[in-house]
Design an enzyme around this catalytic site. Structure first.
Site, PDB file in Angstrom:
ATOM      1  N   LYS A 116       1.676  -2.097  -3.789  1.00 14.46           N
ATOM      2  CA  LYS A 116       1.160  -3.288  -3.208  1.00 14.46           C
ATOM      3  C   LYS A 116       1.851  -4.074  -4.978  1.00 14.46           C
ATOM      4  CE  LYS A 116       0.590  -6.063   0.032  1.00 14.46           C
ATOM      5  NZ  LYS A 116       1.185  -6.758   0.950  1.00 14.46           N
ATOM      6  N   ASP A 156      -4.410   6.878   2.260  1.00 15.98           N
ATOM      7  CA  ASP A 156      -5.116   6.976   3.899  1.00 15.98           C
ATOM      8  C   ASP A 156      -4.714   6.971   5.235  1.00 15.98           C
ATOM      9  OD1 ASP A 156      -7.127   7.959   4.976  1.00 15.98           O
ATOM     10  OD2 ASP A 156      -9.124   6.465   4.071  1.00 15.98           O
ATOM     11  N   ASP A 204       2.856  -2.943   3.212  1.00 11.79           N
ATOM     12  CA  ASP A 204       3.077  -3.941   4.564  1.00 11.79           C
ATOM     13  C   ASP A 204       4.389  -2.985   5.267  1.00 11.79           C
ATOM     14  OD1 ASP A 204       3.732  -4.441   2.388  1.00 11.79           O
ATOM     15  OD2 ASP A 204       2.986  -6.846   3.681  1.00 11.79           O
ATOM     16  N   TYR A 229     -11.459   3.962  -3.792  1.00  6.09           N
ATOM     17  CA  TYR A 229     -12.659   5.092  -3.500  1.00  6.09           C
ATOM     18  C   TYR A 229     -13.750   5.287  -4.330  1.00  6.09           C
ATOM     19  CZ  TYR A 229     -10.318   4.329   0.528  1.00  6.09           C
ATOM     20  OH  TYR A 229      -9.221   4.640   2.541  1.00  6.09           O
ATOM     21  N   ASP A 281      -2.710   8.417   8.295  1.00  8.11           N
ATOM     22  CA  ASP A 281      -3.155   8.516   9.984  1.00  8.11           C
ATOM     23  C   ASP A 281      -2.645   7.803  10.683  1.00  8.11           C
ATOM     24  OD1 ASP A 281      -5.250  10.455   8.516  1.00  8.11           O
ATOM     25  OD2 ASP A 281      -6.524   8.577   9.976  1.00  8.11           O
TER      26      ASP A 281
END
Ligand code: NAD
Length: 369
Positions: free
Chosen positions: A193, A250, A226, A142, A254
């Site tokens: 990852k 993020d 994942d 970000y 959620d």
């Protein structure tokens, strides 16, 4: 010794309604437990914009720097949709996070047994769920540069976001995660990852080194992001503390939030680094926004805000027993079937925002008796 300072920034929409109930809990501790804080209230977000033409004045920012902890409500709403980006309500929160370098975002996903049926997952999978997601908040994709959209020779466009992490950024997130785990179930799952991303390789390496050097008593595991997304809906109770980068955090926080069934129940903390005087900048806020659709109606659920104050007591002031008391009072209120409309279930007692505040205060008094 001087009282600890708390800056209350209630903000917009349901922010003032919810912080109002949290302040009743603050008062309860002052009168019943002689626990006094120096409280300062100030405007932020759209309310500050209306009064001062900016969503965060320099004076308020200075108060945020000088305080021991910030209790934040929520900011924004359609009234300010057309306002310039740099003075928009939401920008006030980003500016505070940046200025105070609040790099560790703690989001508990806790399912109170009385609300387990509100989850989209089977009750037995989530009842009693208690996980903590630590999201690195100030680095990663970000913020990394270059970050741009350029036009190529043939007129088509090319967009770049840069995922960047340094050893230091990963180290400090890892320290917070391991310290948290020691106060919980002593387990950390580090998520990245590393199979396809260099930042993931470094993330895994650094977390492993921090663990080896200082936290061998804590159980450490690694998981690809994942796979973690799948495990969170397959068997979420396997996790204690999850530590991950800004982007994956993020998404995963959620996802974990939805396991709990209601956004009106979820608190959060954003912590900075401990300075030479032992002070750590910190901001506590509910995960929900300003909910303009229900603002002013007295129906907002104040529990996320009240639980955010509980996190403030626990993480800024080391008052774990008092934080436990707040959580126990909330659990009791829910067990007794007291519900704001967002968590209403058949046969339960529907109450207003104030009514929920009353119920929490009653339970606090009952538990403390
Ligand atoms: P929201 O969280 O405000 O609302 C989403 C839905 O959840 C709405 O239907 C709302 O009524 C409900 N809800 C939220 N909190 C509730 C509570 N405590 N009790 C009962 N119901 C609740 O998200 P949104 O609608 O996407 O955003 C509204 C505004 O809030 C926007 O301006 C957005 O930018 C802002 N926002 C601010 C923050 C923040 O201050 N940190 C975070 C998210 C969104």
């Amino acid at each position: 010794m001087s009282n600890k300072k708390i800056l209350v920034l209630a903000g917009d929409g349901i922010g003032p309604e919810c912080t109002g109930q949290a302040l009743r809990v603050v008062d309860w501790f002052a009168s019943k437990r002689a626990l006094k804080f120096d409280l300062t209230e100030d405007l932020v977000g759209g309310a500050a914009y209306d009064a001062h033409g900016t969503s965060l004045t320099d004076e308020t920012m200075q108060k945020a720097i000088d305080t021991d902890a910030i209790l934040f409500g929520s900011v924004g709403g359609p009234k300010w949709d057309g306002v310039a980006r740099d003075v928009r309500p939401e920008n006030s929160l980003l500016r505070i996070r940046k200025k105070l370098d609040l790099f560790a975002n703690l989001r508990p996903a806790t399912v109170f047994p009385a609300l387990a049926e509100a989850s989209s997952l089977k009750t037995e999978l989530v009842s009693g769920l208690d996980i903590m997601i630590l999201r690195e908040l100030t680095g990663g994709v970000y913020f990394g540069e270059p970050k741009e959209i350029t036009t190529q020779a043939d007129g088509s466009k090319r967009a770049i976001d840069s995922q960047i992490y340094t050893t230091q950024e990963i180290e400090r997130a890892a320290h917070v995660a391991f310290d948290l785990a020691r106060k919980r179930d002593n387990r950390v799952c580090s998520v990245e990852k590393s199979n396809v991303m260099e930042t993931g390789v470094l993330w895994r390496e650094v977390v492993t080194e921090v663990h080896k050097a200082s936290y061998q008593d804590v159980e450490l595991s690694h998981m690809l992001a994942d796979a973690c997304a799948m495990q969170l809906v397959r068997a979420p109770k396997q996790f204690d503390v999850i530590v991950t980068d800004n982007l994956f955090g993020d998404m995963l926080s959620d996802q974990a939030a939805m396991l709990t069934g209601s956004i009106g129940m979820l608190p959060s903390a954003s912590l900075g680094a401990v300075d030479d005087n032992g002070r750590r900048p910190a901001l506590y806020e509910p995960c929900h926004g300003s909910a303009p659709d229900i603002a002013g109606q007295g129906v907002a659920n104040p529990l996320a805000q009240i639980l955010s104050f509980g996190m403030l007591l626990r993480y800024s002031f080391g008052l774990s027993a008092e934080a436990d008391l707040i959580e126990a009072a909330v659990a009791q209120v829910l067990d007794r079937g007291v519900r704001t409309p967002d968590i209403m279930q058949p046969g339960m007692k529907k109450v207003s925002t104030d009514g929920m505040g009353d119920a929490v205060l009653d339970e606090l008094s009952a538990l403390a008796a």
